[in-house]
Design a protein around this motif. Structure first.
Motif, PDB file in Angstrom:
ATOM      1  N   ARG A 165       0.835  -1.204   0.000  1.00 55.80           N
ATOM      2  CA  ARG A 165       0.000   0.000   0.000  1.00 55.80           C
ATOM      3  C   ARG A 165       0.868   1.251   0.000  1.00 55.80           C
ATOM      4  N   GLN A 166       1.967   1.203   0.747  1.00 59.24           N
ATOM      5  CA  GLN A 166       2.867   2.351   0.788  1.00 59.24           C
ATOM      6  C   GLN A 166       3.485   2.613  -0.587  1.00 59.24           C
ATOM      7  N   ARG A 226       0.883   4.263  -2.735  1.00 62.33           N
ATOM      8  CA  ARG A 226       0.698   5.670  -2.372  1.00 62.33           C
ATOM      9  C   ARG A 226       1.845   6.523  -2.911  1.00 62.33           C
ATOM     10  N   SER A 231       1.454   6.939  -6.650  1.00 60.01           N
ATOM     11  CA  SER A 231       0.383   7.899  -6.937  1.00 60.01           C
ATOM     12  C   SER A 231       0.863   9.325  -6.693  1.00 60.01           C
TER      13      SER A 231
END
Length: 253
Positions: free
Chosen positions: A229-230, A233, A236
């Protein structure tokens, strides 16, 4: 550079934590006593005589202390430590091949145990040994140091040393408090905190429960998901930043 800066600028008492040195008051792990616990266990409980040591960087203070303690304890038990019984590593898992070549390349002259300077090197060595068909602990015992959190379920749980960080910090704060109150008269104080021997599968003295393996597997999956997830992120964020044409847009991102 840090200690030079402190000498020039610090007018307050200083206590270094997890550091054994002469520059300031300090608390640290009793490296010598902790390594001795492992060596004594291998000699007294397992009856081993041919024991090798995988050290870390030659210039690393903790590594030097652990190597010196290993040699001293072997000598105390009347056991020789020839030159080829010690090799240096990187303090990471990537030096397993180096230790394998140093200790296991000659099938007629292999050790009964390898004491590693930390858990990472121990795991790296075990993985290399397993690739070459050498079982741990059935064919050779491997031990670590630092009792790091689970480093992988593909290797046996390590017999290692657990440093007592809580006591280390507690002693440091109490010493700092005494120095501030001018109750401590000793010029330089070194407080060495004993480590604890943790018995694991890599010496054959303990076996991890199914519950432990399941929990560790879940924890590792959770950590992997968090890392993924990191990464998403960060990707993005990078895309959004690269699309900015003005400083105001950058601030908004």
């Amino acid at each position: 550079l840090l200690y030079e800066m402190l000498r020039q600028r610090a007018a307050c008492p200083i206590v270094a934590i997890r550091h054994d040195g002469d520059e300031h008051d300090c608390t640290s792990t009793d490296e010598s006593g902790s390594i001795q616990l492992i060596v004594r266990h291998l000699i007294q409980q397992h009856g081993l005589k041919k024991i090798c040591f995988q050290a870390g960087f030659p210039s690393h203070a903790e590594c030097e202390l652990r190597l010196k303690a290993f040699k001293q304890e072997m000598e105390n038990n009347g056991l020789p430590v020839p030159e080829d019984a010690v090799c240096s590593g990187t303090m990471w898992m990537d030096c397993g091949d180096t230790a394998y070549e140093a200790f296991f390349s000659d099938p007629q002259n292999r050790p009964e145990a390898v004491v590693c300077g930390n858990d990472y090197m121990a795991v790296g060595l075990i993985r290399t040994l397993l690739r070459h068909g050498i079982r741990v602990p059935e064919d050779v015992i491997v031990t670590g140091f630092d009792n790091m959190p689970a480093l992988g379920l593909d290797v046996p749980g390590l017999t290692t040393i657990q440093p007592d960080y809580q006591t280390m910090v507690k002693e440091a704060i109490q010493l700092l408090d005494r120095k501030i109150k001018n109750q401590e008269t000793e010029k330089k104080k070194r407080i060495l905190i004993p480590g604890t021997l943790v018995l694991g599968e890599s010496c054959g003295c303990c076996k991890r429960s199914e519950e432990y393996l399941l929990k560790t597997s879940r924890d590792m999956m959770t950590e992997l998901e968090q890392r993924n997830r990191q990464v998403l992120r960060m990707n993005s964020l990078s895309i959004n930043i690269s699309a900015c044409d003005h400083l105001e847009e950058l601030h908004q991102v």
